[in-house]
Design an enzyme around this catalytic site. Structure first.
Site, PDB file in Angstrom:
ATOM      1  N   PRO A   5     -55.743 -46.134 -52.234  1.00  0.00           N
ATOM      2  CA  PRO A   5     -54.600 -46.675 -51.488  1.00  0.00           C
ATOM      3  C   PRO A   5     -54.815 -46.533 -49.982  1.00  0.00           C
ATOM      4  O   PRO A   5     -55.497 -45.618 -49.534  1.00  0.00           O
ATOM      5  CB  PRO A   5     -53.420 -45.815 -51.941  1.00  0.00           C
ATOM      6  CG  PRO A   5     -54.019 -44.583 -52.500  1.00  0.00           C
ATOM      7  CD  PRO A   5     -55.402 -44.928 -52.976  1.00  0.00           C
ATOM      8  N   GLU A   6     -54.248 -47.434 -49.208  1.00  0.00           N
ATOM      9  CA  GLU A   6     -54.322 -47.337 -47.746  1.00  0.00           C
ATOM     10  C   GLU A   6     -53.121 -46.532 -47.246  1.00  0.00           C
ATOM     11  O   GLU A   6     -52.193 -46.228 -48.000  1.00  0.00           O
ATOM     12  CB  GLU A   6     -54.378 -48.738 -47.141  1.00  0.00           C
ATOM     13  CG  GLU A   6     -55.514 -49.544 -47.773  1.00  0.00           C
ATOM     14  CD  GLU A   6     -56.279 -50.451 -46.829  1.00  0.00           C
ATOM     15  OE1 GLU A   6     -56.041 -50.410 -45.614  1.00  0.00           O
ATOM     16  OE2 GLU A   6     -57.145 -51.184 -47.332  1.00  0.00           O
ATOM     17  N   LYS A  20     -54.331 -40.620 -45.475  1.00  0.00           N
ATOM     18  CA  LYS A  20     -54.197 -40.711 -46.925  1.00  0.00           C
ATOM     19  C   LYS A  20     -53.727 -39.396 -47.548  1.00  0.00           C
ATOM     20  O   LYS A  20     -53.806 -39.215 -48.755  1.00  0.00           O
ATOM     21  CB  LYS A  20     -55.519 -41.190 -47.518  1.00  0.00           C
ATOM     22  CG  LYS A  20     -55.860 -42.591 -46.980  1.00  0.00           C
ATOM     23  CD  LYS A  20     -57.195 -43.117 -47.390  1.00  0.00           C
ATOM     24  CE  LYS A  20     -57.378 -44.513 -46.766  1.00  0.00           C
ATOM     25  NZ  LYS A  20     -58.665 -45.125 -47.134  1.00  0.00           N
ATOM     26  N   ARG A  28     -68.344 -49.685 -48.990  1.00  0.00           N
ATOM     27  CA  ARG A  28     -67.288 -50.596 -49.441  1.00  0.00           C
ATOM     28  C   ARG A  28     -67.678 -52.009 -49.036  1.00  0.00           C
ATOM     29  O   ARG A  28     -68.463 -52.209 -48.123  1.00  0.00           O
ATOM     30  CB  ARG A  28     -65.950 -50.239 -48.772  1.00  0.00           C
ATOM     31  CG  ARG A  28     -65.510 -48.802 -48.968  1.00  0.00           C
ATOM     32  CD  ARG A  28     -65.099 -48.499 -50.389  1.00  0.00           C
ATOM     33  NE  ARG A  28     -63.934 -49.251 -50.771  1.00  0.00           N
ATOM     34  CZ  ARG A  28     -62.687 -48.897 -50.471  1.00  0.00           C
ATOM     35  NH1 ARG A  28     -62.459 -47.809 -49.804  1.00  0.00           N
ATOM     36  NH2 ARG A  28     -61.662 -49.642 -50.857  1.00  0.00           N
TER      37      ARG A  28
END
Ligand SMILES: [Zn+2]
Length: 269
Positions: free
Chosen positions: A2-3, A52, A258
């Site tokens: 999640p961001e 995060k 990523r």
């Protein structure tokens, strides 16, 4: 993963359901049982988020430090919670609601000074009122590393993930491989201001939308994006599709573990 907007939203949701109450605290899975027993029946006084990392404050000095990692999930529900499954690491329950945390990388009871140590090792977070963007620029302006990799480095900027980094660089016409030291102060100020606005909107709507009004499906007469992440974006997971601005093909490549997405036509080196 999640961001940051998801974690700030969770901090708000935990506070809305439990702040000022003294929930039952349990660890059906057992891995957090000793800490849960210490917190059971204590007042949840505040919540906090940085990048995060999520923090649940109990009493004056006790904090539960949570990092969801890749697989962590949080699920809220009404009171009269169903019997928990043995995958629930942490359950809070009061007379109005319950919430279950499963599969986090971190769920630990820490002190205020241990919490401060977590803040100290993270870069400024665009969603925090105390964030100083100059702190991030000091690192960026000295680095030969690409701006795309720097934006994902939580020590440089906290809370930006793969979607926001790709989208903010597109919105500012910056090639993701440009070195940090080639980003001007004015460009950084604009990127930062945009991250603040986009991520605040993400907290509010609980999804990531980055297209300007003139590029929405309605404005352009195009079909909405179909993606399980939801939201309208310019480049993220749009490899080989036409750019909404120039019509060129969106490209993808691996960077910092990523996938990176960008438009070579709109984003200049
Ligand atoms: Zn383009």
């Amino acid at each position: 993963m999640p961001e940051g907007h998801t974690i700030h939203r969770l901090a708000q949701d935990y506070a809305a359901a439990f702040r000022g109450t003294s929930p039952r605290v349990t660890s059906p899975q057992g891995k957090f049982s000793d800490a849960a027993a210490l917190l059971d029946g204590a007042e949840l006084t505040r919540t906090d988020a940085h990048g995060k990392h999520l923090f649940l404050g109990f009493r004056d000095t006790d904090w539960v430090h949570i990092h969801l990692g890749l697989f962590g999930k949080v699920a809220f529900g009404p009171a009269s919670a169903p019997p928990p499954t043995d995958t629930v690491r942490l359950r809070l329950a009061n007379t109005a609601a319950h919430v279950d945390l499963r599969g986090p990388t971190t769920c630990a009871l820490i002190t205020g000074s241990e919490k401060q140590a977590v803040h100290d090792r993270l870069g400024p977070d665009p969603l925090r009122a105390d964030a100083d963007p100059r702190e991030a620029y000091r690192r960026i302006s000295r680095s030969r590393t690409s701006i795309a990799a720097l934006l994902m480095d939580q020590k440089v900027v906290a809370g930006v993930g793969n979607v926001y980094r790709a989208e903010v660089l597109f919105r500012h016409g910056i090639d993701p491989y440009r070195a940090g030291r080639d980003i001007t102060p004015a460009q950084w100020d604009a990127i930062w201001a945009d991250l603040v606005a986009l991520m605040r909107e993400g907290v509010r709507t609980n999804r990531i939308d980055t297209v300007r009004p003139e590029h929405t499906p309605e404005a352009m007469g195009r079909p909405p994006r179909v993606d399980d992440h939801g939201g309208e974006v310019y480049v993220y997971r749009r490899a080989n599709q036409p750019c909404h601005l120039c019509g060129g093909e969106i490209r993808t490549a691996g960077l910092a573990a990523r996938n990176l997405f960008w438009c070579p036509g709109c984003q200049t080196p």
